[in-house]
Scaffold this active site. Structure first.
Site, PDB file in Angstrom:
ATOM      1  N   GLU A  36       8.558   3.172   6.678  1.00 48.45           N
ATOM      2  CA  GLU A  36       9.331   1.924   7.015  1.00 48.45           C
ATOM      3  C   GLU A  36       8.657   1.036   7.881  1.00 48.45           C
ATOM      4  OE1 GLU A  36      10.725   5.005   6.918  1.00 48.45           O
ATOM      5  OE2 GLU A  36      12.118   5.195   5.390  1.00 48.45           O
ATOM      6  N   ASN A  38       5.421   0.829   7.888  1.00 51.54           N
ATOM      7  CA  ASN A  38       4.481   0.288   7.043  1.00 51.54           C
ATOM      8  C   ASN A  38       4.898  -1.053   6.662  1.00 51.54           C
ATOM      9  OD1 ASN A  38       2.616   2.362   7.657  1.00 51.54           O
ATOM     10  ND2 ASN A  38       3.108   3.390   5.643  1.00 51.54           N
ATOM     11  N   GLY A 227       1.352   3.174 -10.307  1.00 51.13           N
ATOM     12  CA  GLY A 227       0.285   3.344  -9.660  1.00 51.13           C
ATOM     13  C   GLY A 227      -1.037   2.440 -10.315  1.00 51.13           C
ATOM     14  N   ALA A 255       0.278   2.818  -0.331  1.00 53.98           N
ATOM     15  CA  ALA A 255       0.077   1.751  -1.455  1.00 53.98           C
ATOM     16  C   ALA A 255       1.457   1.195  -1.793  1.00 53.98           C
ATOM     17  CB  ALA A 255      -0.670   2.127  -2.483  1.00 53.98           C
ATOM     18  N   ASP A 257       4.274   1.186   0.133  1.00 54.96           N
ATOM     19  CA  ASP A 257       5.052   0.558   1.184  1.00 54.96           C
ATOM     20  C   ASP A 257       4.209  -0.838   1.126  1.00 54.96           C
ATOM     21  OD1 ASP A 257       5.951   2.934   1.942  1.00 54.96           O
ATOM     22  OD2 ASP A 257       4.278   3.590   3.094  1.00 54.96           O
TER      23      ASP A 257
HETATM   24  O1  KDG Z   1       4.269   6.011   2.467  1.00 59.39           O
HETATM   25  C1  KDG Z   1       3.365   6.564   3.142  1.00 59.39           C
HETATM   26  C2  KDG Z   1       3.983   7.441   3.974  1.00 59.39           C
HETATM   27  O2  KDG Z   1       4.399   8.649   3.491  1.00 59.39           O
HETATM   28  C3  KDG Z   1       3.237   7.861   5.247  1.00 59.39           C
HETATM   29  O3  KDG Z   1       2.983   6.792   6.124  1.00 59.39           O
HETATM   30  C4  KDG Z   1       3.824   9.058   6.157  1.00 59.39           C
HETATM   31  O4  KDG Z   1       6.202   7.920   6.279  1.00 59.39           O
HETATM   32  C5  KDG Z   1       5.315   8.969   5.906  1.00 59.39           C
HETATM   33  C6  KDG Z   1       5.845  10.315   5.563  1.00 59.39           C
HETATM   34  O5  KDG Z   1       6.833  10.600   5.874  1.00 59.39           O
HETATM   35  O6  KDG Z   1       5.213  10.889   4.602  1.00 59.39           O
END
Ligand code: KDG
Length: 315
Positions: A36, A38, A227, A255, A257
């Site tokens: 979030e 991000n 993807g 990616a 986010d």
């Molecule tokens: O979407 C990327 C996230 O997975 C990473 O930044 C870390 O929020 C996170 C998680 O809980 O995995």
């Protein structure tokens, strides 16, 4: 007042400098991760007012997270410092084949204690969009309640509720995730999901079926993230495939986010769904080209240049 409020846990992430088992790694780079936050960083860099609401430990890592997010232009005024629980930590691991995985040290973290009483509802009521991912629902029962309560609140107040299931198998079983996340589709105005998640939660990743199912449950915008294949986006009237932008992949984490930030920026700016999808794809490509979740995200000037001619910026 914020255009977008995102709610969820941010962690300190340690990124190894070598592609080998963690036991052999000598050096790490410290950075901030969190689905979030991000999204909030991506939006702030594009010039939108983005707030991130959460809890962090009143510890060095918590102050580091806040410092970094503020430096990127994210409003963190609603964040609570908790002196009884630590900030969560995650360590990335890169295999020699460049696959990345994560190790979490987040049980009992400050963010996992987030509860409805912690939420500043007056502050939330001023947002145009509230964005949450399924990670917030996964980390504890109380934060799961926050997700449902916020989604209902958004509905009652005419705020767009944006939802990305973001299934993390290390946090819960697929059965638990399905039970908790599927009901949120019916409360979401914007659904941003990956094709694997569609398969798990809707039993299909066939693009037209996914979007028609989600529109039937009430979503106004759907983005199916595919993807390296790009994305399929729909606003219920137009459904269109958006090709992925060509890019040299460094690390795919973050990616999705970044795509979300670009797509939501498009909605805030009144763009067509195709333009929203392209904005998401450009942001996603830039995120995978760098190692940190958000280091590669562009400011507005670079983003606009890339939207017009991505090649020119890479030279
Ligand atoms: O979407 C990327 C996230 O997975 C990473 O930044 C870390 O929020 C996170 C998680 O809980 O995995």
């Amino acid at each position: 007042m914020s255009d977008v409020v995102t709610i969820g846990e941010s962690l300190v992430a340690l990124i190894p400098d070598s592609h080998t088992k963690l036991r052999y790694v000598q050096n790490f780079t410290k950075t901030v991760a969190g689905a979030e936050s991000n999204v909030a960083v991506g939006l702030a860099k594009l010039g939108h007012r983005a707030s991130w609401l959460s809890k962090v430990g009143d510890d060095e890592l918590g102050h580091y997270v806040i410092r970094e997010l503020r430096a990127e232009g994210v409003d963190t005024d609603a964040v609570i410092f908790d002196s009884d629980h630590p900030t969560g930590l995650m360590i990335k691991e890169f295999s020699p084949s460049l696959q990345s995985s994560v190790h979490y040290y987040r049980k009992g973290s400050a963010a996992s204690t987030l509860k409805c009483d912690d939420i500043d509802w007056t502050f939330l009521a001023k947002a145009r969009i509230i964005h949450i991912s399924g990670i917030t629902a996964a980390i504890s029962a109380s934060s799961r309640q926050v997700v449902y309560a916020v989604a209902e609140f958004a509905k009652q107040h005419g705020i767009l509720f944006s939802f990305d299931p973001n299934i993390r198998r290390k946090l819960w079983s697929l059965e638990e995730a399905t039970e908790a996340l599927v009901p949120l589709f019916s409360l979401a105005d914007i659904v941003l999901l990956g094709d694997e998640e569609a398969q798990i939660l809707l039993q299909t990743d066939e693009q037209e079926q996914v979007v028609s199912t989600l529109h039937a449950r009430g979503a106004r915008w759907v983005a199916l993230k595919q993807g390296a294949e790009g994305a399929y986006v729909s606003d219920g009237k137009t459904g269109i495939s958006i090709p992925a932008e060509p890019v040299k992949v460094a690390d795919t984490i973050g990616a999705g986010d970044a795509f979300n930030a670009g797509f939501l920026a498009g909605i805030l700016e009144g763009k067509t769904v195709a333009e929203c999808g392209r904005m998401g794809a450009v942001m996603g490509a830039l995120a995978v080209a760098s190692y940190g979740d958000t280091d590669g995200l562009p400011d507005r000037k670079d983003f606009d240049a890339m939207m017009n001619n991505i090649q020119e910026v890479y030279r």
